[in-house]
Motif scaffolding. Structure first.
Motif, PDB file in Angstrom:
ATOM      1  N   ASN A  22       1.050  -1.264  -0.160  1.00  0.00           N
ATOM      2  CA  ASN A  22      -0.007  -0.083   0.067  1.00  0.00           C
ATOM      3  C   ASN A  22       0.966   1.254   0.277  1.00  0.00           C
ATOM      4  OD1 ASN A  22      -2.810  -0.745  -0.274  1.00  0.00           O
ATOM      5  ND2 ASN A  22      -2.713  -1.690   1.699  1.00  0.00           N
ATOM      6  N   ASP A  23       2.093   1.343   0.751  1.00  0.00           N
ATOM      7  CA  ASP A  23       2.881   2.429   0.750  1.00  0.00           C
ATOM      8  C   ASP A  23       4.053   2.299  -0.423  1.00  0.00           C
ATOM      9  OD1 ASP A  23       2.683   1.907   4.379  1.00  0.00           O
ATOM     10  OD2 ASP A  23       1.261   3.503   2.792  1.00  0.00           O
ATOM     11  N   CYS A  24       3.745   1.327  -1.225  1.00  0.00           N
ATOM     12  CA  CYS A  24       4.883   1.213  -2.361  1.00  0.00           C
ATOM     13  C   CYS A  24       4.525   1.755  -3.489  1.00  0.00           C
ATOM     14  CB  CYS A  24       5.020  -0.321  -2.328  1.00  0.00           C
ATOM     15  SG  CYS A  24       6.568  -0.671  -3.433  1.00  0.00           S
ATOM     16  N   HIS A  25       5.366   2.673  -4.270  1.00  0.00           N
ATOM     17  CA  HIS A  25       5.095   3.131  -5.614  1.00  0.00           C
ATOM     18  C   HIS A  25       5.931   2.412  -6.747  1.00  0.00           C
ATOM     19  CE1 HIS A  25       1.833   5.457  -3.988  1.00  0.00           C
ATOM     20  NE2 HIS A  25       2.823   5.996  -3.128  1.00  0.00           N
ATOM     21  N   ALA A  26       6.922   1.541  -6.404  1.00  0.00           N
ATOM     22  CA  ALA A  26       7.759   1.039  -7.396  1.00  0.00           C
ATOM     23  C   ALA A  26       8.534  -0.470  -6.860  1.00  0.00           C
ATOM     24  CB  ALA A  26       8.903   1.790  -7.747  1.00  0.00           C
ATOM     25  N   VAL A  27       8.347  -1.419  -7.411  1.00  0.00           N
ATOM     26  CA  VAL A  27       8.678  -2.669  -7.219  1.00  0.00           C
ATOM     27  C   VAL A  27       9.634  -3.244  -8.085  1.00  0.00           C
ATOM     28  CG1 VAL A  27       6.469  -3.308  -5.764  1.00  0.00           C
ATOM     29  CG2 VAL A  27       6.855  -4.003  -8.158  1.00  0.00           C
ATOM     30  N   LEU A  28      10.633  -4.392  -7.852  1.00  0.00           N
ATOM     31  CA  LEU A  28      11.229  -4.948  -8.732  1.00  0.00           C
ATOM     32  C   LEU A  28      10.919  -6.348  -8.794  1.00  0.00           C
ATOM     33  CD1 LEU A  28      14.047  -5.346 -10.454  1.00  0.00           C
ATOM     34  CD2 LEU A  28      15.136  -5.341  -8.309  1.00  0.00           C
ATOM     35  N   THR A  29      10.569  -6.999  -9.823  1.00  0.00           N
ATOM     36  CA  THR A  29      10.346  -8.336 -10.162  1.00  0.00           C
ATOM     37  C   THR A  29      11.441  -8.952 -10.925  1.00  0.00           C
ATOM     38  OG1 THR A  29       8.542  -9.814 -10.316  1.00  0.00           O
ATOM     39  CG2 THR A  29       8.961  -8.332 -11.999  1.00  0.00           C
ATOM     40  N   HIS A  30      11.367 -10.558 -10.931  1.00  0.00           N
ATOM     41  CA  HIS A  30      12.629 -11.458 -11.538  1.00  0.00           C
ATOM     42  C   HIS A  30      11.659 -12.273 -12.369  1.00  0.00           C
ATOM     43  CE1 HIS A  30      16.422 -12.718 -12.190  1.00  0.00           C
ATOM     44  NE2 HIS A  30      16.175 -13.833 -11.966  1.00  0.00           N
ATOM     45  N   CYS A  31      12.027 -12.620 -13.504  1.00  0.00           N
ATOM     46  CA  CYS A  31      11.474 -13.601 -14.425  1.00  0.00           C
ATOM     47  C   CYS A  31       9.914 -12.984 -14.952  1.00  0.00           C
ATOM     48  CB  CYS A  31      11.456 -15.108 -13.753  1.00  0.00           C
ATOM     49  SG  CYS A  31      11.071 -16.287 -14.789  1.00  0.00           S
ATOM     50  N   ASN A  32       9.046 -14.083 -14.882  1.00  0.00           N
ATOM     51  CA  ASN A  32       7.695 -13.848 -15.029  1.00  0.00           C
ATOM     52  C   ASN A  32       6.883 -14.805 -14.195  1.00  0.00           C
ATOM     53  OD1 ASN A  32       4.983 -14.937 -16.581  1.00  0.00           O
ATOM     54  ND2 ASN A  32       5.137 -12.854 -16.652  1.00  0.00           N
ATOM     55  N   ALA A  33       6.098 -14.011 -13.271  1.00  0.00           N
ATOM     56  CA  ALA A  33       5.215 -14.718 -12.315  1.00  0.00           C
ATOM     57  C   ALA A  33       3.885 -13.725 -12.454  1.00  0.00           C
ATOM     58  CB  ALA A  33       5.850 -14.706 -10.794  1.00  0.00           C
ATOM     59  N   GLY A  34       3.697 -13.829 -13.510  1.00  0.00           N
ATOM     60  CA  GLY A  34       2.149 -12.977 -14.004  1.00  0.00           C
ATOM     61  C   GLY A  34       1.304 -14.189 -14.413  1.00  0.00           C
ATOM     62  N   LEU A  63      18.557  -1.056  -6.517  1.00  0.00           N
ATOM     63  CA  LEU A  63      18.256  -1.184  -5.131  1.00  0.00           C
ATOM     64  C   LEU A  63      18.908  -0.206  -4.383  1.00  0.00           C
ATOM     65  CD1 LEU A  63      17.932  -5.229  -5.067  1.00  0.00           C
ATOM     66  CD2 LEU A  63      15.984  -3.587  -4.564  1.00  0.00           C
ATOM     67  N   ARG A  64      20.038   0.257  -4.562  1.00  0.00           N
ATOM     68  CA  ARG A  64      20.926   0.988  -3.737  1.00  0.00           C
ATOM     69  C   ARG A  64      20.317   2.445  -4.052  1.00  0.00           C
ATOM     70  NH1 ARG A  64      26.200   3.795  -4.749  1.00  0.00           N
ATOM     71  NH2 ARG A  64      27.111   4.069  -2.608  1.00  0.00           N
ATOM     72  N   SER A  65      19.800   2.648  -5.042  1.00  0.00           N
ATOM     73  CA  SER A  65      19.189   3.820  -5.669  1.00  0.00           C
ATOM     74  C   SER A  65      18.091   4.443  -4.442  1.00  0.00           C
ATOM     75  CB  SER A  65      18.672   4.042  -6.873  1.00  0.00           C
ATOM     76  OG  SER A  65      17.195   3.395  -6.832  1.00  0.00           O
ATOM     77  N   GLY A  66      17.453   3.393  -3.889  1.00  0.00           N
ATOM     78  CA  GLY A  66      16.335   3.722  -2.782  1.00  0.00           C
ATOM     79  C   GLY A  66      15.037   3.810  -3.617  1.00  0.00           C
ATOM     80  N   LYS A  67      14.976   3.711  -4.873  1.00  0.00           N
ATOM     81  CA  LYS A  67      13.737   3.905  -5.690  1.00  0.00           C
ATOM     82  C   LYS A  67      12.760   2.656  -5.626  1.00  0.00           C
ATOM     83  CE  LYS A  67      12.124   4.831 -10.463  1.00  0.00           C
ATOM     84  NZ  LYS A  67      11.436   6.296 -10.213  1.00  0.00           N
ATOM     85  N   ILE A  68      13.310   1.568  -5.095  1.00  0.00           N
ATOM     86  CA  ILE A  68      12.550   0.207  -5.011  1.00  0.00           C
ATOM     87  C   ILE A  68      11.855   0.002  -3.601  1.00  0.00           C
ATOM     88  CG2 ILE A  68      12.472  -2.257  -5.301  1.00  0.00           C
ATOM     89  CD1 ILE A  68      12.369  -0.487  -7.950  1.00  0.00           C
ATOM     90  N   GLY A  69      10.633  -0.126  -3.627  1.00  0.00           N
ATOM     91  CA  GLY A  69      10.029   0.018  -2.265  1.00  0.00           C
ATOM     92  C   GLY A  69       9.982  -1.606  -1.745  1.00  0.00           C
TER      93      GLY A  69
END
Ligand SMILES: CSC[C@H]1O[C@H](OP(=O)(O)O)[C@H](O)[C@@H]1O
Length: 353
Positions: free
Chosen positions: A146-158, A222-228
């Motif tokens: 809910n408080d996250c506006h950017a996520v990082l994902t890997h492969c396809n789990a859609g 991830l170091r940039s802090g952009k990913i919640g």
């Protein structure tokens, strides 16, 4: 969630199994039709259909294809079909979980003439249950973001890895539908590029902002802090919460821990194998050299060099902040919390391929 978020990954009609051919995406949206058990086996092995839940559903329908070889196949023919499909790929436990359910139906159906209908009904039930599980994982997973506006994902789990909507991407679709602003950064995921080819394709189709990065960029992002949050799927979760997922997931979990970013796994109960005490026991599929050495027909590795190509790695439970299931969220997964959420006598037989 709206039904138009992701396409139906697979369908069974008039005795035939239709699959979106995921080897052709994103360039072509085409369907591959399987009429025989061997064709279904080949489609799973070649990743025409892939993703743990989708593999299980496809295999369940694959058993039903035995009827095309003989209009009244014996129970032995159906059992042989299930055993053959079990050799297609070794890691995603959903394959064996679904085939176990089909074998249970064969065992329970005393009148051979009832087998075709009973087996098709079970495959349809597995398919429908997956739709409901994906929706539930979307609801539960969304509470973590809910408080996250950017996520990082890997492969396809859609949606392409399941019946629809997916596991790791289901919370994203749920939040997007609620009007929550969220963007996805997708690792391209070498060597088969399921992230670049499939995750980016389906998110773009759904109107979710998506940015593809090479796998080596994940650390600095991830170091940039952009990913919640980092949010991924799984192919098999052991009793202690260790999770096998696409190769490259484990280093992502280590990076997330180092940068204090929560690492979430999203997996239905059909992906848990409580007979395996830890992730060290999960069989890891080794795939052909050419997938690394000669992508799209271009040789990039000299013949004299050896190549490693494990399709999965295992992330230890202590690196996982939570596992989202259709039943709820397992915070700080361990043997006790996994058993509390998933436990129970009717667990899949463990298969160590
Ligand atoms: C929802 S399961 C998705 C899972 O399966 C993928 O592997 P593959 O594309 O080889 O079937 C990957 O591990 C995904 O996270």
């Amino acid at each position: 969630m709206k039904s138009n978020h992701t396409p139906e990954t697979l369908a069974f009609q008039d005795g035939k199994l239709s699959l979106i051919d995921q080897t052709k995406l994103p360039g072509e949206l085409t369907t591959l039709v399987c009429e025989t058990v061997d064709q279904a086996h080949d489609a799973i092995y070649r990743l025409v259909v892939r993703g743990a839940p989708a593999i299980g559903i496809a295999a369940a329908y694959g058993v039903c294809l035995a009827r095309n070889a003989n209009s009244s196949p014996s129970r032995q023919a159906y059992l042989q079909a299930a055993d053959h499909l079990a050799t297609s790929r070794p890691t995603a436990v959903n394959l064996f979980w679904a085939l176990d359910r089909m074998k249970d139906v064969i065992e329970a159906t005393k009148d051979d003439t009832q087998l075709p209908t009973a087996l098709l009904n079970e495959a349809i039930a597995i398919h429908d249950e997956d739709r409901q599980m994906c929706k539930a994982m979307g609801r539960h997973g969304a509470t973590l973001l809910n408080d996250c506006h950017a996520v990082l994902t890997h492969c396809n789990a859609g949606g392409l890895a399941t019946s629809m909507w997916g596991t790791a991407l289901a919370p994203i679709y749920h939040l997007h539908e609620q009007g929550h602003s969220i963007e996805v950064f997708a690792d391209e995921t070498r060597p088969l590029l399921q992230g670049a080819r499939l995750t980016a394709w389906e998110l773009a189709q759904a109107g979710v902002p998506v940015t593809v990065l090479t796998d080596s960029m994940a650390g600095s992002l991830l170091r940039s802090g952009k990913i919640g949050a980092v949010i991924v799927g799984a192919d098999r979760v052991a009793a202690n919460g260790d999770a096998a997922n696409k190769i490259g997931t484990y280093p992502l979990a280590v990076l997330a821990k180092y940068h204090d970013v929560p690492f979430y796994v999203v997996a239905p109960s059909s992906t848990f194998d409580l007979k395996l005490a830890s992730g060290d026991l999960i069989p890891i599929e080794q795939r052909p050299r050419e997938e690394v050495s000669c992508p799209h027909g271009v040789t990039i590795v000299p013949e004299a060099a050896d190549v490693l190509n494990p399709a999965f790695d295992v992330t230890p439970a202590e690196l996982i902040a939570a596992i989202v299931t259709e039943k709820g969220i397992i915070e700080n997964p361990n043997s006790a919390s996994v058993h509390a959420m998933i436990g129970g006598p009717s667990q899949p037989t463990s298969y160590v391929g």
